[in-house]
Design an enzyme around this catalytic site. Structure first.
Site, mmCIF file in Angstrom:
data_model
loop_
_atom_site.group_PDB
_atom_site.id
_atom_site.type_symbol
_atom_site.label_atom_id
_atom_site.label_comp_id
_atom_site.label_asym_id
_atom_site.label_seq_id
_atom_site.Cartn_x
_atom_site.Cartn_y
_atom_site.Cartn_z
ATOM 1 N N GLU A 114 -58.126 -0.877 38.406
ATOM 2 C CA GLU A 114 -58.490 0.389 37.754
ATOM 3 C C GLU A 114 -57.389 1.421 37.990
ATOM 4 O O GLU A 114 -56.748 1.407 39.034
ATOM 5 C CB GLU A 114 -59.794 0.934 38.366
ATOM 6 C CG GLU A 114 -60.980 0.033 38.154
ATOM 7 C CD GLU A 114 -62.177 0.454 39.025
ATOM 8 O OE1 GLU A 114 -62.181 1.575 39.560
ATOM 9 O OE2 GLU A 114 -63.087 -0.375 39.169
ATOM 10 N N LYS A 116 -55.947 4.760 39.256
ATOM 11 C CA LYS A 116 -56.372 5.665 40.330
ATOM 12 C C LYS A 116 -56.138 7.092 39.844
ATOM 13 O O LYS A 116 -55.014 7.583 39.832
ATOM 14 C CB LYS A 116 -55.585 5.378 41.607
ATOM 15 C CG LYS A 116 -56.054 6.157 42.813
ATOM 16 C CD LYS A 116 -55.415 5.588 44.070
ATOM 17 C CE LYS A 116 -55.892 6.273 45.325
ATOM 18 N NZ LYS A 116 -55.688 7.706 45.361
ATOM 19 N N ASP A 118 -55.893 10.938 39.572
ATOM 20 C CA ASP A 118 -55.502 11.923 40.578
ATOM 21 C C ASP A 118 -56.322 13.200 40.411
ATOM 22 O O ASP A 118 -55.894 14.163 39.791
ATOM 23 C CB ASP A 118 -54.005 12.213 40.458
ATOM 24 C CG ASP A 118 -53.473 12.864 41.720
ATOM 25 O OD1 ASP A 118 -54.223 12.928 42.717
ATOM 26 O OD2 ASP A 118 -52.308 13.303 41.713
ATOM 27 N N TYR A 225 -66.582 5.220 38.708
ATOM 28 C CA TYR A 225 -66.146 3.854 39.023
ATOM 29 C C TYR A 225 -66.974 3.178 40.085
ATOM 30 O O TYR A 225 -66.750 2.013 40.371
ATOM 31 C CB TYR A 225 -64.675 3.876 39.457
ATOM 32 C CG TYR A 225 -64.402 4.859 40.580
ATOM 33 C CD1 TYR A 225 -63.786 6.074 40.320
ATOM 34 C CD2 TYR A 225 -64.796 4.582 41.884
ATOM 35 C CE1 TYR A 225 -63.554 6.990 41.319
ATOM 36 C CE2 TYR A 225 -64.574 5.503 42.895
ATOM 37 C CZ TYR A 225 -63.954 6.702 42.617
ATOM 38 O OH TYR A 225 -63.746 7.602 43.610
ATOM 39 N N LYS A 316 -49.604 2.139 45.328
ATOM 40 C CA LYS A 316 -48.984 3.440 45.084
ATOM 41 C C LYS A 316 -47.704 3.264 44.291
ATOM 42 O O LYS A 316 -46.909 2.374 44.589
ATOM 43 C CB LYS A 316 -48.642 4.111 46.424
ATOM 44 C CG LYS A 316 -49.855 4.445 47.251
ATOM 45 C CD LYS A 316 -50.654 5.521 46.545
ATOM 46 C CE LYS A 316 -51.532 6.246 47.524
ATOM 47 N NZ LYS A 316 -51.530 7.659 47.435
ATOM 48 N N CYS A 410 -25.075 34.648 59.495
ATOM 49 C CA CYS A 410 -26.448 34.426 59.063
ATOM 50 C C CYS A 410 -26.732 35.225 57.788
ATOM 51 O O CYS A 410 -26.464 36.424 57.737
ATOM 52 C CB CYS A 410 -27.406 34.859 60.169
ATOM 53 S SG CYS A 410 -29.121 34.946 59.623
ATOM 54 N N CYS A 413 -29.334 38.226 58.958
ATOM 55 C CA CYS A 413 -29.016 39.321 59.904
ATOM 56 C C CYS A 413 -27.528 39.472 60.164
ATOM 57 O O CYS A 413 -27.119 40.327 60.941
ATOM 58 C CB CYS A 413 -29.767 39.121 61.209
ATOM 59 S SG CYS A 413 -29.053 37.822 62.226
ATOM 60 N N CYS A 428 -28.333 30.400 63.594
ATOM 61 C CA CYS A 428 -28.011 31.817 63.698
ATOM 62 C C CYS A 428 -28.138 32.208 65.165
ATOM 63 O O CYS A 428 -29.101 31.849 65.830
ATOM 64 C CB CYS A 428 -28.993 32.620 62.842
ATOM 65 S SG CYS A 428 -29.067 34.362 63.299
ATOM 66 N N CYS A 433 -32.870 38.406 64.735
ATOM 67 C CA CYS A 433 -32.852 38.053 63.307
ATOM 68 C C CYS A 433 -34.266 38.075 62.722
ATOM 69 O O CYS A 433 -35.146 37.357 63.195
ATOM 70 C CB CYS A 433 -32.237 36.670 63.149
ATOM 71 S SG CYS A 433 -32.230 36.089 61.444
HETATM 72 S S1 IVH Z 1 -62.428 3.261 44.765
HETATM 73 C C1 IVH Z 1 -63.255 3.583 49.649
HETATM 74 N N1 IVH Z 1 -61.535 3.648 42.342
HETATM 75 O O1 IVH Z 1 -58.835 7.569 45.211
HETATM 76 C C2 IVH Z 1 -62.828 4.389 48.506
HETATM 77 N N2 IVH Z 1 -61.071 5.314 43.983
HETATM 78 O O2 IVH Z 1 -58.507 6.863 48.517
HETATM 79 C C3 IVH Z 1 -63.074 3.632 47.261
HETATM 80 N N3 IVH Z 1 -59.863 7.262 43.127
HETATM 81 O O3 IVH Z 1 -60.225 10.056 46.453
HETATM 82 C C4 IVH Z 1 -62.515 4.340 46.137
HETATM 83 N N4 IVH Z 1 -59.689 6.562 41.035
HETATM 84 O O4 IVH Z 1 -61.835 9.160 44.552
HETATM 85 C C5 IVH Z 1 -61.603 4.144 43.592
HETATM 86 N N5 IVH Z 1 -60.820 3.873 40.165
HETATM 87 C C6 IVH Z 1 -60.908 4.358 41.389
HETATM 88 C C7 IVH Z 1 -60.350 5.605 41.738
HETATM 89 C C8 IVH Z 1 -60.456 6.048 43.057
HETATM 90 C C9 IVH Z 1 -59.415 7.550 41.899
HETATM 91 C C10 IVH Z 1 -59.731 8.121 44.312
HETATM 92 C C11 IVH Z 1 -60.976 8.242 45.104
HETATM 93 C C12 IVH Z 1 -60.463 8.670 46.440
HETATM 94 C C13 IVH Z 1 -59.158 7.974 46.519
HETATM 95 C C14 IVH Z 1 -59.279 6.742 47.398
#
Ligand code: IVH
Length: 676
Positions: A114, A116, A118, A225, A316, A410, A413, A428, A433
């Site tokens: 899925e 993630k 933000d 989710y 990530k 600096c 000062c 400095c 300062c």
């Molecule tokens: S599962 C145990 N699915 O990411 C946590 N999290 O560190 C299980 N987030 O702030 C989370 N999209 O809200 C999951 N499709 C997704 C997500 C998701 C965003 C966020 C979640 C949390 C962080 C997880």
């Protein structure tokens, strides 16, 4: 009294509005015009006004935002919200897959991948299909009750499309689309209001509003989710995460359309690589991919570490790199007088926010990377937060670029600047300062130091600029009359600040030693010093030999303390603090360090850990009394081994040091915490 007929009409209007709301906000497929929708809404509003007894908390009219609250109530989550471990590359994901298979003793695992999103996590409760409570994540155990604000988000159902008996707990992510973020910031700019740094902050700032009308005026959206609790009939609960997503969708939640069921980890990896490329084409920001073992039974069986479930992981994205030009290089002066060069850039968007400056760290870094004023450079945000210059694109040079030289005076000062041989940082030398003074006072008042509430950077700037204080000790002679009338200060805030300053006099000595801002003396070293000397005078009279006799105090720390104690300006400060009545000695009972669960044990860490960074793990160990060190020897008690361990592992095995896997290490930490 409302007649049968009116009740029927109200019910019909609500169902109709819910339906069109869903078609518009969730399915993006409206069937009626906005005007027709408004007409239905107005009719319902009129009926609810005329017959208040028909009002219901889940009526579509309730989305406009109710009365402001004085503060949020606290909600304890039915199940704590954990976080996720991170994966940074394909190998991390394959390791994750192998670990799951090993732990569960299975040969095949399918996954749901899925996006993630933000934004910020919300936990919603429905009873018999009706939305009753919304909460923020908070610290994972307790969050803030934001029910009224959640109701203003049009894509979140107030009533599910199917009646699910009992309680239903779901989780999702509230976010703001990139475009809505831009237009919100534009209108804030025109109104002279502070801008949000990124869509995530804007979403958080909008959702955590005491006045739900403000939340209602912001365009927030949400994807769901997670199904956390289901009290519905026992024969129909979903068996896998993929089924959870289908159910959520059927019930009326917005589920991200890009989720994918993957037959194995390789398919999930492909998904991650695809979105690493394509993520900027989405109308909202994502900060990774979440990979979840599909089987809920497997998820349950594998359970969680202290921090994160074992059957889910967050991939990530690598930091985004973009090019821009260096307009000029400025120099900042910090608390210890350190001069930090800063690149002023042609503003560009990187990883969701506009970046106009980047730290250049020091002179050597500028020289090593050969950065010149006017250069085209590649920048990125380290850890997606702090912008830095990665490299120069020399092929773009025109010949007009100018070299940078560190100023010899600096910039604040005008005192001389000195760079110790062997040090990377130029400092400095001016003891008065103002730039250093500000930073010193900000540090003095900070949370781990004297913890003076309300004395943040903006107030310190004001005090220093108006010359109300010339050193930290001057705080203790401030009077009501000195502050009243300053911008931002009324009776109440002056009283609060003076009270916070007075209270800080009671702080135990280790805080004061840390607050002085002696180079190399952090909070932990300050504690060790005070334990040994028990008074500030004894500390400042100590010689090099006595100082270095303390474990954890090396030569650099010792020299820095001696240097500090000799400086005339510092002696004056210390006397002023003494006069003000601060604690210069250690009270008997504060002194004895309680033995902590891991006191006396030495740990070495090697390889990459999944659930914490190296420094987080070390910090945890220190908190529990253990000593993390960097090399394995006979006196090492445990070696903790993460992925790809180095030669330390072989050495530990050879000399018989006990080796812990990450899971064993976690278990040991948990046990130690319980023993505290
Ligand atoms: S599962 C145990 N699915 O990411 C946590 N999290 O560190 C299980 N987030 O702030 C989370 N999209 O809200 C999951 N499709 C997704 C997500 C998701 C965003 C966020 C979640 C949390 C962080 C997880």
């Amino acid at each position: 009294m409302a007649t049968e007929e009116i009740l029927k009409r109200v019910k019909w209007l609500r169902a109709e509005l819910d339906k069109h709301n869903f078609l518009y906000y969730v399915q993006d497929a409206p069937e009626i015009s906005d005007a027709e929708y408004d007409e239905l809404m107005q009719e319902l509003q009129r009926l609810e006004e005329d017959y208040p007894e028909v009002m219901a908390a889940d009526s579509p009219t309730q989305r406009v935002g109710g009365r402001p609250a004085a503060e949020f109530d606290t909600v304890t989550h039915a199940l704590p919200l954990l976080s996720l471990s991170n994966a940074y590359n394909e190998e991390d994901l394959r390791d994750f897959d192998r670990r799951i298979k090993r732990l569960a003793g299975v040969e095949h695992v399918d996954y749901v991948a899925e996006l993630k999103i933000d934004g910020l996590t919300v936990a919603l409760t429905y009873e018999d299909g009706v939305f009753v409570q919304g909460a923020t994540r908070g610290d994972g155990v307790q969050g803030e009750e934001i029910t009224a604000n959640i109701k203003t988000i049009r894509s979140i159902p107030l009533r599910l499309r199917q009646r699910i008996p009992g309680r239903l707990l779901v989780r999702g992510e509230v976010y703001m689309k990139s475009q809505d973020f831009e237009s919100l910031n534009n209108s804030r700019k025109n109104a002279g209001e502070a801008l949000f740094a990124n869509p995530r902050n804007a979403a958080a700032g909008s959702l955590r509003q005491l006045d739900p009308k403000i939340t209602a005026s912001r365009r927030l959206d949400a994807f769901f989710y997670d199904l956390v609790l289901w009290e519905g009939p026992n024969d129909t609960p979903p068996a896998g995460q993929w089924q959870v997503l289908q159910n959520l969708r059927e019930w009326g939640f917005k589920v991200n359309p890009h989720s994918q069921l993957c037959a194995d980890i390789e398919e999930a990896i492909e998904f991650c690589l695809k979105w690493t490329e394509n993520r900027y084409e989405l109308p909202y920001e994502i900060d990774g991919i979440v990979i979840k073992a599909n089987s809920l039974r497997l998820q349950e069986e594998l359970g969680a570490t202290a921090k994160a479930p074992r059957a889910k992981i967050a991939f990530k994205f690598p930091a985004q790199e973009v090019t821009t030009t260096v307009r000029k290089i400025e120099v900042n002066v910090g608390r210890t007088g350190a001069l930090t060069p800063l690149a002023i850039l042609e503003p560009v968007k990187v990883a969701g926010s506009t970046v106009g400056r980047a730290t250049l760290h020091n002179e050597d870094n500028i020289r090593d990377k050969e950065i010149m004023i006017g250069d085209t450079v590649v920048i990125r945000k380290a850890g997606d937060v702090i912008p830095e210059v990665v490299r120069v694109l020399k092929e773009k040079r025109t010949g007009k670029e100018q070299p940078f030289t560190m100023p010899s005076r600096c910039p604040v000062c005008q005192a001389s600047v000195y760079r110790e041989p062997g040090e990377a940082v130029a400092r400095c030398q001016g003891s008065a300062c103002p730039a250093q003074l500000k930073e010193r006072i900000i540090h003095f008042a900070s949370r781990d130091a004297m913890n003076i509430e309300g004395l943040g950077p903006a107030i310190v700037n004001l005090f220093v600029e108006k010359e109300i204080i010339k050193d930290p000790a001057d705080l203790y002679s401030l009077q009501f009359e000195d502050l009243i009338g300053l911008e931002r200060f009324g009776d109440k805030s002056v009283q609060n600040l003076l009270r916070a300053i007075a209270t800080s006099k009671e702080n135990p000595l280790p805080r004061l030693v840390f607050a002085l801002g002696i180079r190399h003396v952090g909070a932990e070293v300050a504690r060790k010093l005070v334990q040994h000397f028990r008074s500030l005078d004894a500390l400042f009279h100590a010689d090099q030999a006595e100082l270095v006799s303390i474990p954890e105090v090396g030569e650099a720390i010792a020299e820095s303390i001696i240097h500090y104690a000799r400086e005339e300006q510092n002696r004056v400060l210390i006397e002023k603090l003494r006069q003000a009545g601060l604690n210069f000695t250690l009270a008997e009972q504060d002194g004895e360090e309680k033995p902590r669960p891991l006191t006396g044990l030495t740990f070495v860490l090697t390889g990459t850990l999944n659930t914490f960074t190296r420094s987080e793990a070390e910090e945890l160990l220190r908190e529990l009394g253990a000593k993390p060190t960097s090399s394995v020897s006979k006196s090492t008690d445990y070696l903790v081994v993460g992925a790809d361990p180095g030669s330390k592992y072989e050495k530990a095995v050879k000399i018989g040091v006990q080796v812990l896997s990450e899971d064993q290490f976690q278990a040991l930490l948990e046990e130690a915490r319980e023993g505290e």
